[in-house]
Design a protein around this motif. Sequence first.
Motif: not given
Lengths: 320, 128, 216
Positions: A27-41, A57-69
């Motif tokens: 899996x490769x995920x690219x995020x911008x500095x605000x944790x918005x997803x830029x690329x999702x392979x 274009x959306x925050x990764x946290x929105x989809x995976x709230x478990x990362x909000x730690x």
Amino acid sequence: MAKTGIKCFYGVLRMIFSQIFDMINSGIVILDRDLKVVKWNRWMENYSKIPANDVIGKSIIEFYPNLDNAKFKRNVKSVLAFGNFSFFSQKLHKYIFPFKALNTLGVKFDYMQQNCTMGPIRGENNSIEYIYIMVQDVTEVAAYEQKLIEMNIKDGLTGAYNRRYFETRIKEEFARHKRYSRPFSIIMQDIDYFKKVNDTYGHQAGDFILTSFSSSVAGRIRNVDILARYGGEEFCCLLPETNLKSAKLVAEHVRHLVEQSIYKFKNLELKITVSQGVAELNPEMSSHEIMLKRADDALYEAKKTGRNKVIGWEEKNQNT
Amino acid sequence: MIKKILIVDDSPIARKMLNSSLPKDKNYETMFGVNGEDGVVKFQEFQPDVTFLDLTMPIMDGYKALEEIRKLDKNAIVIVTTADIQPKSIATVMELGAFTLLKKPAKSKSIEETLEKIEVKLSKIAGE
Amino acid sequence: MSHETEPIVSDEEKEILQEIMNIAFGNATADLAEVIDIYVVLSVPNIEILGVGAIPNFIEKSVKVYSEIDVVEQKFWGDFNGSGLLVFPNNAGRELINVLDEGGDVDSFEAKPIDNLEKDILMEIGNILIGACVGKVAELLGTIVTYSPPQVISNDNNNEYSYFIDSFDPNQSAILMKTVFKFKDQDISGLLLLLTNQESIEWLKQALNAFMESYE
């Protein structure tokens, strides 16, 4: 002329890399500095069941709230501030994206086991503009590991741990106690008149009793506790973070459960009882052997005074 | 007009870096101090228009040196340079009367801008 | 032509490195406060040139203050190539759990046994601290480094520790940068060592001179 050549060359490169990006078995995920997803392979699409278009274009946290730690955020900050790399190993974290795991070798994991790495992606003049997260599926490796470990540390008949593993664990627990002064207790268990079951109904019945007893106890103790087959019909529980009083309570539950149970083997209805000796580690026990001896003494006491009972080893028994 | 600049830092490399980051076309006259104490002595001798002062130095640190320099001349213009910029240290040096604080390594552009600000301030004072 | 061995780095190169370290560690300190919400103080680093074989002794000597230690080791590679070692006294992990672990509930061991939790927190802090210092040095020298995962070595685990000590090639020399770090409010302090491998010493010398050339 030259310019179109360069353009064409970059076009080819882009075509190559974008295909690799979607073909690679990680899996490769690219995020911008605000944790918005830029690329999702494509691998991410496949296992997350979320199409790239929905997540980009959306925050990764929105989809995976478990990362909000705090830990994840600290690591993100360190990637952005220093160009650090962060590692989320399967051994310590199991996974960071909760994806469905396939059953491997009969070992059931709730989620795909993952090794993940996070690091910086730089733009012009080396400034860090994006973060990448790479996800490797290591479920199969983890399953193999678990299988191997089990083969090595479990008693083939009852599925309880074997004595050697118990010895390792009690040593570890002893060291931990020394370091953190956390309480821990052990329960020595011996099935009453077990020899009689064997002699009267045969070894198969005996084995069945051992296995049934083992699952009764296993169902009564916590995940962190260890049940081991210590000898023929002798079992031992190791209870981390447990004082004598609570350990005796656990033993009493087990005693009651075993006494109430009817073990059905073929057309037999067997009933058994168990004697138990409990000991908590205290400062006068200078080694784990002494602790085992104390639990054994208490067990002997229980046997001697009528069986089917729980005796805790207390300082005051010292003179008996 | 700024003519004379004093650079106080215990690291010869740091002194050299700062010196060569000063605007080349201005032909400042420069002098160096090798620790806080030496910086104060040089300040008296040299009477600089602007002093660059490092914070972590042996014998006498930058805070103390800043205090001493401001005692000698309450209008002394001191630019503090440090690698470790924290709100607390900024507050302390501003309280002690520093003109500003520059993060190491100081870029020639920010040095130039700071010196220009000082020129504006000095010409205002001169015009009054 | 003298037969004396040239010193690995000249006095001037050492001075440049010293100033780069001062700047790097200072910048790292400022940014660390943002990243981990803990105020870390890094002492002025000092630079030693050692044979790698001398490193274990050097570590032993430096950490004599503590009876038991945990070492977090992390390798970094690129033009600038070596390893970072963070030496903690062995109660630091427990202290840090209290500070950093959200929930901070050391009394609930259901999820993870405490030594794993402790290992995890040491590795994370080690990774952040080593990365901060190495990253800032690399940035000043105009290069980029990549890191391997960190590992924790306890000296109360003899196998682990001796294996780690044996991993240094006694025939190599290294540039060692040593600093004392302190978590200000937690009263935790330890050592941070950065080792530059022999193969990147040549590059380092060039980078130091190039760095200075821009100031000529």
